[in-house]
Scaffold this active site. Structure first.
Site, PDB file in Angstrom:
ATOM      1  N   ASN A   1      69.881  19.556  17.692  1.00  0.00           N
ATOM      2  CA  ASN A   1      68.646  18.799  17.512  1.00  0.00           C
ATOM      3  C   ASN A   1      67.437  19.626  17.937  1.00  0.00           C
ATOM      4  OD1 ASN A   1      66.940  16.319  17.235  1.00  0.00           O
ATOM      5  ND2 ASN A   1      66.733  16.606  19.446  1.00  0.00           N
TER       6      ASN A   1
ATOM      7  N   GLU B   1      58.264  25.552  16.193  1.00  0.00           N
ATOM      8  CA  GLU B   1      59.457  24.841  15.701  1.00  0.00           C
ATOM      9  C   GLU B   1      60.012  25.488  14.440  1.00  0.00           C
ATOM     10  OE1 GLU B   1      57.918  20.882  15.147  1.00  0.00           O
ATOM     11  OE2 GLU B   1      59.050  20.189  16.878  1.00  0.00           O
TER      12      GLU B   1
ATOM     13  N   HIS C   1      66.626   8.721  14.921  1.00  0.00           N
ATOM     14  CA  HIS C   1      67.603   7.643  15.181  1.00  0.00           C
ATOM     15  C   HIS C   1      68.569   8.130  16.256  1.00  0.00           C
ATOM     16  CE1 HIS C   1      70.622   4.500  14.291  1.00  0.00           C
ATOM     17  NE2 HIS C   1      71.503   5.455  14.366  1.00  0.00           N
ATOM     18  N   ILE C   2      68.705   7.356  17.297  1.00  0.00           N
ATOM     19  CA  ILE C   2      69.627   7.728  18.373  1.00  0.00           C
ATOM     20  C   ILE C   2      71.059   7.520  17.885  1.00  0.00           C
ATOM     21  CG2 ILE C   2      70.390   7.234  20.710  1.00  0.00           C
ATOM     22  CD1 ILE C   2      67.500   6.411  21.337  1.00  0.00           C
ATOM     23  N   LEU C   3      71.835   8.588  17.899  1.00  0.00           N
ATOM     24  CA  LEU C   3      73.205   8.549  17.384  1.00  0.00           C
ATOM     25  C   LEU C   3      74.179   8.059  18.457  1.00  0.00           C
ATOM     26  CD1 LEU C   3      73.095  11.967  15.532  1.00  0.00           C
ATOM     27  CD2 LEU C   3      73.202   9.709  14.427  1.00  0.00           C
TER      28      LEU C   3
ATOM     29  N   HIS D   1      63.786  19.560  19.392  1.00  0.00           N
ATOM     30  CA  HIS D   1      62.970  18.638  20.191  1.00  0.00           C
ATOM     31  C   HIS D   1      61.726  19.354  20.702  1.00  0.00           C
ATOM     32  CE1 HIS D   1      61.979  15.192  22.531  1.00  0.00           C
ATOM     33  NE2 HIS D   1      62.049  15.857  23.670  1.00  0.00           N
TER      34      HIS D   1
HETATM   35  N1  LIG Z   1      72.805  10.595  20.863  1.00  0.00           N
HETATM   36  C1  LIG Z   1      71.720  11.323  20.521  1.00  0.00           C
HETATM   37  N2  LIG Z   1      71.013  10.969  19.447  1.00  0.00           N
HETATM   38  C2  LIG Z   1      69.910  11.681  19.115  1.00  0.00           C
HETATM   39  C3  LIG Z   1      69.489  12.761  19.908  1.00  0.00           C
HETATM   40  C4  LIG Z   1      70.279  13.117  21.043  1.00  0.00           C
HETATM   41  O1  LIG Z   1      69.972  14.098  21.768  1.00  0.00           O
HETATM   42  N3  LIG Z   1      71.382  12.367  21.316  1.00  0.00           N
HETATM   43  N4  LIG Z   1      68.296  13.425  19.604  1.00  0.00           N
HETATM   44  C5  LIG Z   1      67.397  12.598  18.816  1.00  0.00           C
HETATM   45  C6  LIG Z   1      66.073  13.148  18.427  1.00  0.00           C
HETATM   46  N5  LIG Z   1      65.117  12.578  19.343  1.00  0.00           N
HETATM   47  C7  LIG Z   1      64.512  13.466  20.175  1.00  0.00           C
HETATM   48  O2  LIG Z   1      64.690  14.698  20.052  1.00  0.00           O
HETATM   49  C8  LIG Z   1      64.864  11.179  19.395  1.00  0.00           C
HETATM   50  C9  LIG Z   1      64.645  10.492  18.218  1.00  0.00           C
HETATM   51  C10 LIG Z   1      64.404   9.125  18.254  1.00  0.00           C
HETATM   52  C11 LIG Z   1      64.383   8.429  19.442  1.00  0.00           C
HETATM   53  C12 LIG Z   1      64.172   6.946  19.440  1.00  0.00           C
HETATM   54  O3  LIG Z   1      63.724   6.362  20.414  1.00  0.00           O
HETATM   55  N6  LIG Z   1      64.537   6.327  18.288  1.00  0.00           N
HETATM   56  C13 LIG Z   1      64.483   4.861  18.149  1.00  0.00           C
HETATM   57  C14 LIG Z   1      63.800   4.484  16.842  1.00  0.00           C
HETATM   58  C15 LIG Z   1      62.461   5.170  16.749  1.00  0.00           C
HETATM   59  C16 LIG Z   1      61.886   5.000  15.329  1.00  0.00           C
HETATM   60  O4  LIG Z   1      62.620   4.551  14.435  1.00  0.00           O
HETATM   61  O5  LIG Z   1      60.689   5.367  15.169  1.00  0.00           O
HETATM   62  C17 LIG Z   1      65.913   4.318  18.070  1.00  0.00           C
HETATM   63  O6  LIG Z   1      66.817   5.073  17.580  1.00  0.00           O
HETATM   64  O7  LIG Z   1      66.056   3.155  18.441  1.00  0.00           O
HETATM   65  C18 LIG Z   1      64.586   9.120  20.637  1.00  0.00           C
HETATM   66  C19 LIG Z   1      64.835  10.513  20.609  1.00  0.00           C
HETATM   67  C20 LIG Z   1      68.085  12.110  17.584  1.00  0.00           C
HETATM   68  N7  LIG Z   1      69.212  11.334  18.001  1.00  0.00           N
HETATM   69  N1  LIG Z   2      62.685  13.548  19.274  1.00  0.00           N
HETATM   70  C1  LIG Z   2      62.776  14.194  18.008  1.00  0.00           C
HETATM   71  C2  LIG Z   2      61.411  14.646  17.557  1.00  0.00           C
HETATM   72  O1  LIG Z   2      60.393  14.251  18.094  1.00  0.00           O
HETATM   73  N2  LIG Z   2      61.406  15.508  16.532  1.00  0.00           N
HETATM   74  C3  LIG Z   2      60.158  16.033  16.033  1.00  0.00           C
HETATM   75  O2  LIG Z   2      59.786  15.373  14.831  1.00  0.00           O
HETATM   76  C4  LIG Z   2      58.980  16.275  14.082  1.00  0.00           C
HETATM   77  C5  LIG Z   2      59.522  16.329  12.678  1.00  0.00           C
HETATM   78  O3  LIG Z   2      58.641  17.044  11.869  1.00  0.00           O
HETATM   79  P1  LIG Z   2      59.069  17.382  10.354  1.00  0.00           P
HETATM   80  O4  LIG Z   2      59.568  16.083   9.742  1.00  0.00           O
HETATM   81  O5  LIG Z   2      57.817  17.906   9.732  1.00  0.00           O
HETATM   82  O6  LIG Z   2      60.160  18.417  10.427  1.00  0.00           O
HETATM   83  C6  LIG Z   2      59.068  17.637  14.779  1.00  0.00           C
HETATM   84  O7  LIG Z   2      57.938  17.852  15.594  1.00  0.00           O
HETATM   85  C7  LIG Z   2      60.288  17.481  15.637  1.00  0.00           C
HETATM   86  O8  LIG Z   2      60.284  18.283  16.800  1.00  0.00           O
END
Ligand SMILES: Nc1nc2c(c(=O)[nH]1)N[C@@H](CN(C=O)c1ccc(C(=O)N[C@@H](CCC(=O)O)C(=O)O)cc1)CN2
Ligand SMILES: NCC(=O)N[C@@H]1O[C@H](COP(=O)([O-])[O-])[C@@H](O)[C@H]1O
Length: 200
Positions: free
Chosen positions: A112, A183, A96-98, A114
């Protein structure tokens, strides 16, 4: 008093499990005080319960369904987490994008995990996108990073980065397994590093 962390998940929780195991054998210089999920079905909730760690489920849907916004959700979640006053929030598969409103509750206190190198495949589905780029001949390696969380997704300062090779014989599953193995080690190392950095 031990460093306290709250781990946020959305799925399987294998990275959460790595943190649980490291805390149990005292490798980790921290205590997990809560596991938060935005998905009721997240298996990571089972992992937390089996480890005796309290859990909190808060879904975006329950806010949207009553006409509230993503920011309303973020602020409600932030207030619940703030009650425990954690030293660090770890996003471990938190999908979830914060918002800035959430992040401002925890300045410099959110990291986070990634599965990509800085600036390579920001956002969701990074492993699949890296594999497709490899198949197109565009890259020969990918990586894993743990970075500070800022409003711009995956653009925060890296805390740890590790490169991961992609082999000609790799299937997507082979690459996923190699990345997950990295990871599980890197997320523990990143928490340890974070608390060593703030100790000075
Ligand atoms: N403000 C921030 N929020 C989050 C970050 C960040 O760096 N800044 N990292 C992410 C984790 N992430 C990648 O590492 C990531 C997770 C999810 C999404 C995304 O597109 N989410 C969608 C919903 C997707 C779904 O529900 O399957 C959304 O939030 O609309 C992009 C990047 C965590 N948050
Ligand atoms: N953008 C964020 C993202 O892609 N995160 C990825 O979700 C998986 C979670 O696995 P887990 O639920 O088994 O820990 C991991 O591969 C992590 O890097």
């Amino acid at each position: 008093m031990s460093n306290s962390i709250i781990v946020l998940i959305s799925g399987n929780g294998s990275n959460l499990q790595a943190l649980i195991d490291a805390a149990k054998d005292s490798t980790l210089n921290a205590t997990i005080t809560l596991v938060v999920s935005n998905k009721k079905s997240a298996y990571g909730l089972v992992r937390a319960a089996e480890a005796g760690i309290p859990t909190l489920v808060l879904t975006l849907k329950e806010y949207i369904d009553i006409g509230k916004s993503r920011v309303d959700y973020d602020i409600a979640l932030a207030k619940k987490i703030k009650e425990l006053n954690p030293d660090l929030l770890v996003l471990a598969g938190w999908m979830h994008i914060l918002s800035k409103e959430f992040i401002d509750y925890f300045p410099e206190q959110i990291i986070n995990l990634h599965p990509a190198l800085p600036g390579q495949f920001d956002g969701a589905h990074a492993i699949e996108r890296a594999y497709e780029a490899f198949k197109r001949g565009e890259i020969t390696e990918t990586g894993v990073m743990v970075h500070k969380v800022i409003p711009e997704v995956d653009k925060g300062e890296p805390l740890l980065v590790e490169r991961v090779p992609i082999l000609e014989s790799d299937t997507l599953e082979d690459l996923e397994a190699r990345i997950h193995s990295v990871e599980h080690r890197l997320i523990v190392q990143a928490v340890i590093k974070f608390f060593k950095l703030v100790a000075f």
